[in-house]
Design a protein around this motif. Structure first.
Motif, PDB file in Angstrom:
ATOM      1  N   VAL A 233       0.842  -1.198   0.000  1.00 31.00           N
ATOM      2  CA  VAL A 233       0.000   0.000   0.000  1.00 31.00           C
ATOM      3  C   VAL A 233       0.878   1.249   0.000  1.00 31.00           C
ATOM      4  O   VAL A 233       0.659   2.183  -0.777  1.00 31.00           O
ATOM      5  N   ARG A 234       1.903   1.274   0.862  1.00 30.27           N
ATOM      6  CA  ARG A 234       2.779   2.443   0.928  1.00 30.27           C
ATOM      7  C   ARG A 234       3.484   2.658  -0.410  1.00 30.27           C
ATOM      8  O   ARG A 234       3.535   3.768  -0.925  1.00 30.27           O
ATOM      9  N   ARG A 235       3.982   1.582  -0.993  1.00 29.59           N
ATOM     10  CA  ARG A 235       4.687   1.714  -2.268  1.00 29.59           C
ATOM     11  C   ARG A 235       3.757   2.216  -3.365  1.00 29.59           C
ATOM     12  O   ARG A 235       4.109   3.111  -4.132  1.00 29.59           O
ATOM     13  N   LEU A 236       2.572   1.629  -3.448  1.00 31.06           N
ATOM     14  CA  LEU A 236       1.640   2.022  -4.504  1.00 31.06           C
ATOM     15  C   LEU A 236       1.165   3.464  -4.338  1.00 31.06           C
ATOM     16  O   LEU A 236       1.051   4.198  -5.312  1.00 31.06           O
ATOM     17  N   LEU A 237       0.903   3.866  -3.108  1.00 29.06           N
ATOM     18  CA  LEU A 237       0.431   5.231  -2.863  1.00 29.06           C
ATOM     19  C   LEU A 237       1.551   6.252  -2.976  1.00 29.06           C
ATOM     20  O   LEU A 237       1.406   7.281  -3.645  1.00 29.06           O
ATOM     21  N   HIS A 238       2.672   5.995  -2.332  1.00 25.81           N
ATOM     22  CA  HIS A 238       3.728   7.001  -2.231  1.00 25.81           C
ATOM     23  C   HIS A 238       4.723   6.947  -3.380  1.00 25.81           C
ATOM     24  O   HIS A 238       5.116   7.990  -3.904  1.00 25.81           O
ATOM     25  N   ASP A 239       5.148   5.755  -3.771  1.00 28.39           N
ATOM     26  CA  ASP A 239       6.177   5.645  -4.806  1.00 28.39           C
ATOM     27  C   ASP A 239       5.590   5.624  -6.213  1.00 28.39           C
ATOM     28  O   ASP A 239       6.131   6.241  -7.118  1.00 28.39           O
TER      29      ASP A 239
ATOM     30  N   LEU B 232      -1.407  -8.463  -4.654  1.00 28.01           N
ATOM     31  CA  LEU B 232      -1.213  -7.091  -4.193  1.00 28.01           C
ATOM     32  C   LEU B 232      -0.036  -7.029  -3.225  1.00 28.01           C
ATOM     33  O   LEU B 232       0.788  -6.121  -3.304  1.00 28.01           O
ATOM     34  N   ALA B 233       0.068  -7.994  -2.325  1.00 24.55           N
ATOM     35  CA  ALA B 233       1.155  -8.007  -1.344  1.00 24.55           C
ATOM     36  C   ALA B 233       2.514  -8.106  -2.019  1.00 24.55           C
ATOM     37  O   ALA B 233       3.503  -7.597  -1.493  1.00 24.55           O
ATOM     38  N   ALA B 234       2.591  -8.719  -3.184  1.00 22.89           N
ATOM     39  CA  ALA B 234       3.862  -8.851  -3.886  1.00 22.89           C
ATOM     40  C   ALA B 234       4.427  -7.502  -4.305  1.00 22.89           C
ATOM     41  O   ALA B 234       5.628  -7.372  -4.503  1.00 22.89           O
ATOM     42  N   PHE B 235       3.584  -6.482  -4.429  1.00 19.95           N
ATOM     43  CA  PHE B 235       4.066  -5.154  -4.765  1.00 19.95           C
ATOM     44  C   PHE B 235       4.885  -4.556  -3.619  1.00 19.95           C
ATOM     45  O   PHE B 235       5.718  -3.696  -3.834  1.00 19.95           O
ATOM     46  N   GLY B 236       4.613  -5.000  -2.399  1.00 17.56           N
ATOM     47  CA  GLY B 236       5.296  -4.425  -1.248  1.00 17.56           C
ATOM     48  C   GLY B 236       6.701  -4.932  -1.074  1.00 17.56           C
ATOM     49  O   GLY B 236       7.632  -4.162  -0.887  1.00 17.56           O
ATOM     50  N   ASP B 237       6.868  -6.219  -1.100  1.00 18.62           N
ATOM     51  CA  ASP B 237       8.187  -6.815  -0.883  1.00 18.62           C
ATOM     52  C   ASP B 237       8.219  -8.164  -1.571  1.00 18.62           C
ATOM     53  O   ASP B 237       8.020  -9.190  -0.942  1.00 18.62           O
TER      54      ASP B 237
END
Length: 143
Positions: A58-64, A84-89
């Motif tokens: 969520v942080r990566r998708l919103l902020h980065d 979706l979780a794979a986008f984070g780490d």
């Protein structure tokens, strides 16, 4: 003493790990139904490794990546929680079922299949990643 990788985290530990303030994590819980840490007596939150992976996404998708809250909600609806979780780490190796990583066909390095690979599960995983990238691009272009 450091906690193990599968240990639950308090909200302060989760906030440090994710790189977002505690109040932002609480806000995201109200906007993203798939973020649901365990709550103990007195309302104390404990985040599982799966929660941490989702919050990093969520942080990566919103902020980065610059997606909106609605854009992340749409990705969740279209891809599901695991993708979706794979986008984070993507290297974290957190799974939502015991055999999830084996089914994805990823090796320890998380490498993608080679051009001659015909493993349908691995190919579907790559296709899902490409579709996710397409949706992120569309979300950026729709702004």
């Amino acid at each position: 003493m450091a906690k193990g990788p599968n240990a639950f985290r308090t909200i302060s530990e989760a906030a440090d790990d994710i790189g977002a303030p505690q109040h932002v994590l609480r806000f995201w819980e109200t906007k993203f139904t798939f973020v649901s840490p365990l709550k103990r007596a007195g309302g104390r939150r404990f985040y599982r490794p799966q929660d941490i992976a989702l919050l990093k996404a969520v942080r990566r998708l919103l902020h980065d990546e610059g997606l909106t809250i609605k854009g992340v909600q749409r990705l969740h609806r279209e891809l599901g929680v695991q993708k979706l979780a794979a986008f984070g780490d993507p290297d974290a190796g957190v799974s939502y079922s015991p055999s999830a990583l084996d089914e994805a066909g990823l090796d320890d390095s998380g490498s993608l299949p080679s051009a001659g690979d015909t493993n349908p599960v691995r190919l579907q995983t790559v296709l899902a990643e490409i579709e996710g990238a397409r949706m992120r691009l569309e979300a950026v272009l729709d702004r």
